[in-house]
Structure formats: C-alpha cells, structure tokens
Design an enzyme around this catalytic site. Structure first.
Site, PDB file in Angstrom:
ATOM      1  N   HIS A 139      15.660 -89.697  -9.085  1.00  0.00           N
ATOM      2  CA  HIS A 139      16.133 -90.904  -8.802  1.00  0.00           C
ATOM      3  C   HIS A 139      15.188 -92.025  -9.239  1.00  0.00           C
ATOM      4  O   HIS A 139      15.384 -93.146  -9.697  1.00  0.00           O
ATOM      5  CB  HIS A 139      16.578 -91.180  -7.376  1.00  0.00           C
ATOM      6  CG  HIS A 139      16.575 -92.328  -6.646  1.00  0.00           C
ATOM      7  ND1 HIS A 139      17.884 -92.829  -6.445  1.00  0.00           N
ATOM      8  CD2 HIS A 139      15.639 -93.427  -6.261  1.00  0.00           C
ATOM      9  CE1 HIS A 139      17.605 -94.056  -5.860  1.00  0.00           C
ATOM     10  NE2 HIS A 139      16.348 -94.487  -5.805  1.00  0.00           N
ATOM     11  N   GLU A 140      13.866 -91.686  -8.985  1.00  0.00           N
ATOM     12  CA  GLU A 140      12.730 -92.656  -9.143  1.00  0.00           C
ATOM     13  C   GLU A 140      12.537 -92.933 -10.666  1.00  0.00           C
ATOM     14  O   GLU A 140      12.157 -93.845 -11.090  1.00  0.00           O
ATOM     15  CB  GLU A 140      11.514 -92.146  -8.363  1.00  0.00           C
ATOM     16  CG  GLU A 140      11.497 -92.106  -6.967  1.00  0.00           C
ATOM     17  CD  GLU A 140      11.966 -93.244  -6.479  1.00  0.00           C
ATOM     18  OE1 GLU A 140      11.769 -94.505  -7.254  1.00  0.00           O
ATOM     19  OE2 GLU A 140      12.544 -93.409  -5.420  1.00  0.00           O
ATOM     20  N   HIS A 157      15.095 -95.267 -12.039  1.00  0.00           N
ATOM     21  CA  HIS A 157      14.666 -96.414 -11.749  1.00  0.00           C
ATOM     22  C   HIS A 157      13.757 -97.035 -12.936  1.00  0.00           C
ATOM     23  O   HIS A 157      13.899 -98.121 -13.639  1.00  0.00           O
ATOM     24  CB  HIS A 157      13.807 -96.694 -10.581  1.00  0.00           C
ATOM     25  CG  HIS A 157      14.624 -96.782  -9.308  1.00  0.00           C
ATOM     26  ND1 HIS A 157      15.695 -97.773  -9.352  1.00  0.00           N
ATOM     27  CD2 HIS A 157      14.510 -96.452  -8.031  1.00  0.00           C
ATOM     28  CE1 HIS A 157      16.052 -98.099  -8.070  1.00  0.00           C
ATOM     29  NE2 HIS A 157      15.532 -97.080  -7.294  1.00  0.00           N
ATOM     30  N   GLU A 205      20.099 -99.304  -6.988  1.00  0.00           N
ATOM     31  CA  GLU A 205      20.075 -98.170  -6.197  1.00  0.00           C
ATOM     32  C   GLU A 205      21.164 -97.178  -6.613  1.00  0.00           C
ATOM     33  O   GLU A 205      21.191 -95.871  -6.869  1.00  0.00           O
ATOM     34  CB  GLU A 205      20.007 -98.324  -4.622  1.00  0.00           C
ATOM     35  CG  GLU A 205      18.814 -98.860  -4.377  1.00  0.00           C
ATOM     36  CD  GLU A 205      17.449 -97.918  -4.525  1.00  0.00           C
ATOM     37  OE1 GLU A 205      17.463 -96.714  -4.085  1.00  0.00           O
ATOM     38  OE2 GLU A 205      16.522 -98.340  -5.237  1.00  0.00           O
TER      39      GLU A 205
END
Length: 293
Positions: A145-146, A149, A227
């Site tokens: 997930h990071e 980003h 997100e």
C-alpha cells in the site's frame, strides 16, 4: 494517514512564516499602494502558495523522521528487519521505483507511512506496533500500500492541490483584510494607501489560520480518493486476500496516535471523516472486494 497530516501542519506553518516575511519586506504595502491590485495580488499569492507547498514537500521526509523518531535501517539487526528490507526492495522493483529508505519507529498502534519528494528517493516507515500485531502476509500488504503511494506520485499530486488551495487562502485572506482595514480607517476602498493598518495584518493572520484549516478538508478529501488506489496497488503487489486481511486487522486496532501532520498517508485512520485522510476501513474493504483483476 501520518504522511498527510504532517504535510498539512508543515504547510500551514510554512505559509504563516512566508506571510510574516512578506509583511516585513513591505510586499503588502506595495500591493495596496494604489488600491487593491487583484492581478498582482493573485500572482503574489500563487508564487507564495505553491512555494509554501513545495517547501513542505521537500521537508516532508526530514520532518517525518524527526516527528516520530524513525530509525532508518542501514544494517539489519535481526531477521525481521532483513525481511522488511527485502520485501520493500522486491515491491519497489515491481512498482518501477527506486529503493526507498526503510525505517522503524516506536509506537504501540499498527501503522505505516511513506513520504518524500522523489519517488526514487522516498521513505517507508512502519511502527513497532504493526510488526507485533500483524503476520508477515499482512505487513507485506501494508508495505505494498505504501509503495503504491510512492509509485502513484501521491505526495506530488497533493502538493499541487495544496498549492492551489494555499493560493486562494492567501488571496481571500488579504482581500478581506484590506476591506476590513478600509472600514476601520474610514477610507475609500479604491483610495491610494501609503500604509495599511493593524486591522489588515490581524485579519490576514487570523483568516489564514482559519481558511488554512478549512482548506485541509479539501486536501483530505483528495487524499481519501488516493487511498482506494493505494489499496488496489497493495493488493496487486501482495495479493487481494492479504490486503483485505490487513485492513480488517487495522479496523479493529485502536485509533492512531500519529502526529497530526503525518496522519494523512499512514495506513490507519483515527480522525473525524471530514478531516480524515484515509476513508473508513469498511469502505476500503468493500471497494477491494468489489474490484476485479
């Protein structure tokens, strides 16, 4: 969640400092010397507004490390740190970005964040609470997930949005401040002004804080949309089952205690929805379950 909150607070602080510097240099007196020059004022606000957001972006990694006491892993001290480095390296390669710095910070709640002005020189940090409360599959999904980003350029995108928001915050604060000062001084709004009074400076300072806080809601809304995309990226890099499991684990965790400015790009939430940067966990899980591919 943590990444954006730190960014927003840094941005507000930078903007207030720039505003004070502009006042001390006499920029405000120049802009109002012959009545309010809207074109020159808008150009000034755009330069300082985007400048403030860019400065905040360039400071983001430095501020993030020091705000949480993150320790960058240079030489792994144990198997867990070795696994973290190897996983981030593999995911960064798959996402087509440079290897980020990997850091661990001491915090009881499970959380993680990524930040940095350059996607090839970013930072990924995880809390000790995350490492203790999740299994490797779930931590892998959080890391994915990071990394997403970073690969999606979310910090740069939000910096541009923040620049636009800053511009209008400064512009509106000064327009209102000018009219307030005109009423207090009893002068015509188009009359030549050799000086501006305290009414202008006080109004501008207060309104920049108030408008800046309200404008954070706009930035937070854009962040919430990113997100969902980062969740899909995490599912792509680690697997949908792992990403959903990680979100479910986060949904039962205590509210985040990350510093306000870092809250925006951490994996976990914990703020009222209007100001929260991650959407509610249940919405994120539903979006992932409905996603195909």
């Amino acid at each position: 969640m943590k990444r954006i909150a730190l960014f927003l607070i840094t941005n507000l602080a930078v903007m207030l400092v720039l505003s004070v510097v502009a006042s001390l240099l006499g920029v405000n007196r120049y802009l109002t010397a012959n009545g309010l020059n809207f074109g020159a004022l808008l150009a000034f606000c755009a330069i300082f507004g985007f400048g403030g957001s860019i400065i905040s972006l360039l400071m983001s990694k430095w501020v993030a490390k020091r705000s949480v006491g993150a320790q960058v892993i240079t030489e792994p001290r144990n198997s867990a740190e070795m696994w973290l480095l190897q996983t981030v390296e593999r995911q960064a390669r798959a996402a087509g970005i440079g290897m980020p710095e990997v850091a661990v910070y001491d915090a009881p709640e499970p959380n993680a964040f990524a930040t940095g002005a350059n996607k090839n020189a970013a930072l990924v940090a995880v809390s000790t609470g995350l490492m203790r409360s999740m299994n490797q599959d779930e931590v892998e999904a959080v890391l994915g997930h990071e990394i997403s980003h970073i690969a999606n350029g979310d910090m740069v995108t939000l910096t541009l949005i923040q620049g636009v928001v800053n511009t209008f915050v400064m512009f509106l604060a000064r327009v209102i401040g000018y009219f307030v000062d005109s009423m207090l001084s009893g002068r015509n709004q188009n009359e030549s002004r050799s000086s501006i009074g305290f009414g202008y400076y006080i109004t501008v300072f207060v309104l920049e804080i108030v408008f800046g806080i309200l404008a954070s809601m706009i930035v937070a809304w854009f962040s919430r949309q990113r997100e969902f995309r980062a969740d899909r990226g995490g599912a792509h890099l680690a697997g949908k089952r792992k990403m959903i499991s990680a979100l479910q684990k986060l949904g039962g965790a205590a509210a985040s205690t990350l510093p306000p400015q870092q809250m925006a790009f951490g994996i976990a939430g914990g703020v009222k929805e209007w100001f929260s940067t991650p959407p509610p966990i249940e919405k994120r899980i539903a979006a992932l379950q409905a996603a195909t591919g």
